[in-house]
Design a protein around this motif. Structure first.
Motif, mmCIF file in Angstrom:
data_model
loop_
_atom_site.group_PDB
_atom_site.id
_atom_site.type_symbol
_atom_site.label_atom_id
_atom_site.label_comp_id
_atom_site.label_asym_id
_atom_site.label_seq_id
_atom_site.Cartn_x
_atom_site.Cartn_y
_atom_site.Cartn_z
ATOM 1 N N LYS A 200 37.106 50.439 40.736
ATOM 2 C CA LYS A 200 37.904 50.044 39.596
ATOM 3 C C LYS A 200 37.707 48.534 39.572
ATOM 4 O O LYS A 200 37.974 48.065 40.556
ATOM 5 N N THR A 202 39.657 44.914 38.982
ATOM 6 C CA THR A 202 40.720 44.538 39.361
ATOM 7 C C THR A 202 41.757 44.176 38.150
ATOM 8 O O THR A 202 41.347 44.004 36.958
ATOM 9 N N ALA A 203 43.070 43.966 38.290
ATOM 10 C CA ALA A 203 43.751 43.588 37.239
ATOM 11 C C ALA A 203 43.387 42.460 36.421
ATOM 12 O O ALA A 203 43.214 42.050 35.252
ATOM 13 N N VAL A 206 40.378 43.141 34.246
ATOM 14 C CA VAL A 206 41.010 43.814 33.277
ATOM 15 C C VAL A 206 41.349 42.664 32.241
ATOM 16 O O VAL A 206 41.098 42.677 30.895
ATOM 17 N N ALA A 207 42.166 41.806 32.584
ATOM 18 C CA ALA A 207 42.841 40.799 31.821
ATOM 19 C C ALA A 207 41.881 39.933 31.211
ATOM 20 O O ALA A 207 41.648 39.527 29.845
#
Ligand SMILES: [Zn+2]
Length: 348
Positions: A200, A202-203, A206-207
């Protein structure tokens, strides 16, 4: 001397679309990379974009094409630099291209095929830095006009005819194409499978991607009104077709090709349908329309957790139908050079 001769033969077998068979000549692939070849042309040997400081080809009639991921290409001809699409800062979830948007310091023209983020996200910043004219469909330039670039540099085209753009040594005809519409059942199945097995993001990643996404548009008009194919004709008659999405061929494209016949080089996106049966079918449709001597695919690379679209099955399918077609795929930034005076229009 013999070495140099072999190099020239190797180079011309890539460059020229003249021979009866694309595989008929002896061309040791090691020679083309050998920078010690006397009187070589750095503009055709180095994996450095001219727009980021690399050498121009020695002969202004030489066309140098470099692919830089997705359907970004750099074309250099007659001391002019044309960028096709502009999506360079893709983020950390993508393989690096070897340069950043900020490294692109010179360009005369940017042609945006359509306004999705992965085709236009760096058009405004690169346009502003270089002063290049930036061309796109209404839905694309509407987005550009909200960004930090002088409106005087922006040209809006519909691709519906009567819009020939003239530049130093070449002209550009925008032609309304159509965005790809891959079957949702196929893409959903593959996307779900990838989500299940790939690490996945990471945050922060994604940002990062969301920030890039802001610099493109998701307007539904992109599919039918916002995807422009560009027919580029050099002053010696050499023709290039650029189409940055794997959609079906439109009546506008058919009409344009009925008028001009064939192109020397086709730079065309591989469709996003995953299955080779489907991507090959679309590639065949494109090749039957543009009838190029040389096919250079694009949009086949992917983020680290995605799937690259295989080009070999397409090459096989189009060669099964037309053994004379030359299919070329290179790594990021590697040059492919053409002697443009050898072109279809000048042949008897
Ligand atoms: Zn798109």
């Amino acid at each position: 001397m013999i070495y140099r001769k072999c190099f020239l033969i190797a180079l011309s077998s890539i460059i020229v679309g003249c021979s009866a068979s694309a595989v008929g000549r002896f061309a040791d692939p090691r020679l083309a990379q050998n920078n010690s070849v006397p009187e070589g042309d750095p503009g055709c040997e180095r994996a450095t974009l001219v727009s980021t400081g690399g050498a121009f080809p020695r002969n202004p009639r030489t066309l140098a094409i470099r692919w830089t991921g997705y359907t970004n290409y750099e074309l250099v001809y007659n001391n002019q630099i044309i960028l096709l699409d502009a999506h360079f800062d893709r983020g950390s979830t993508f393989p690096p291209l070897g340069f950043t948007a900020a490294d692109v310091k010179r360009a005369n023209l940017i042609l945006i095929g359509h306004g999705h983020l992965d085709h236009m996200s760096d058009a405004a910043s690169v346009g502003a830095r270089t002063g290049a004219i930036v061309v796109g469909a209404p839905v694309t330039t509407d987005k550009l006009k909200t960004q930090a670039i002088d409106a005087k540099q922006i040209r809006t085209v519909t691709g519906k005819g009567g819009e020939l753009l003239e530049f130093t040594g070449f002209k550009v005809e925008p032609i309304l194409g159509r965005h790809g519409e891959p079957p949702k059942d196929v893409t959903a199945a593959f996307d779900n499978a990838l989500k299940a097995v790939a690490p996945k993001p990471t945050a922060a990643q994604v940002a990062e991607r969301n920030e890039i996404r802001q610099r493109g548009t998701n307007d539904p008009r992109v599919v039918t009104e916002g995807t422009i194919a560009y027919l580029i004709t050099l002053d010696d008659g050499f023709r290039i077709m650029f189409r940055d999405s794997g959609g079906t061929v439109t009546d506008y494209e058919k009409a344009a090709m009925a008028r001009v016949g064939r192109v020397d080089v086709a730079l065309v996106a591989v469709s996003a349908s995953f299955l080779h049966t489907l991507t090959a079918q679309r590639a065949l449709e494109h090749m039957r329309t543009y009838k190029p001597d040389v096919y250079i695919p694009g949009h086949h690379d992917a983020p680290f957790n995605g799937l690259w679209r295989a080009t070999e099955p397409l090459f096989q399918a189009i060669k099964d139908e037309n053994p004379n077609i030359i299919a070329v795929s290179r790594a990021y930034r590697e040059p492919i050079c053409f002697d443009t005076e050898n072109n279809i229009q000048r042949r008897p």
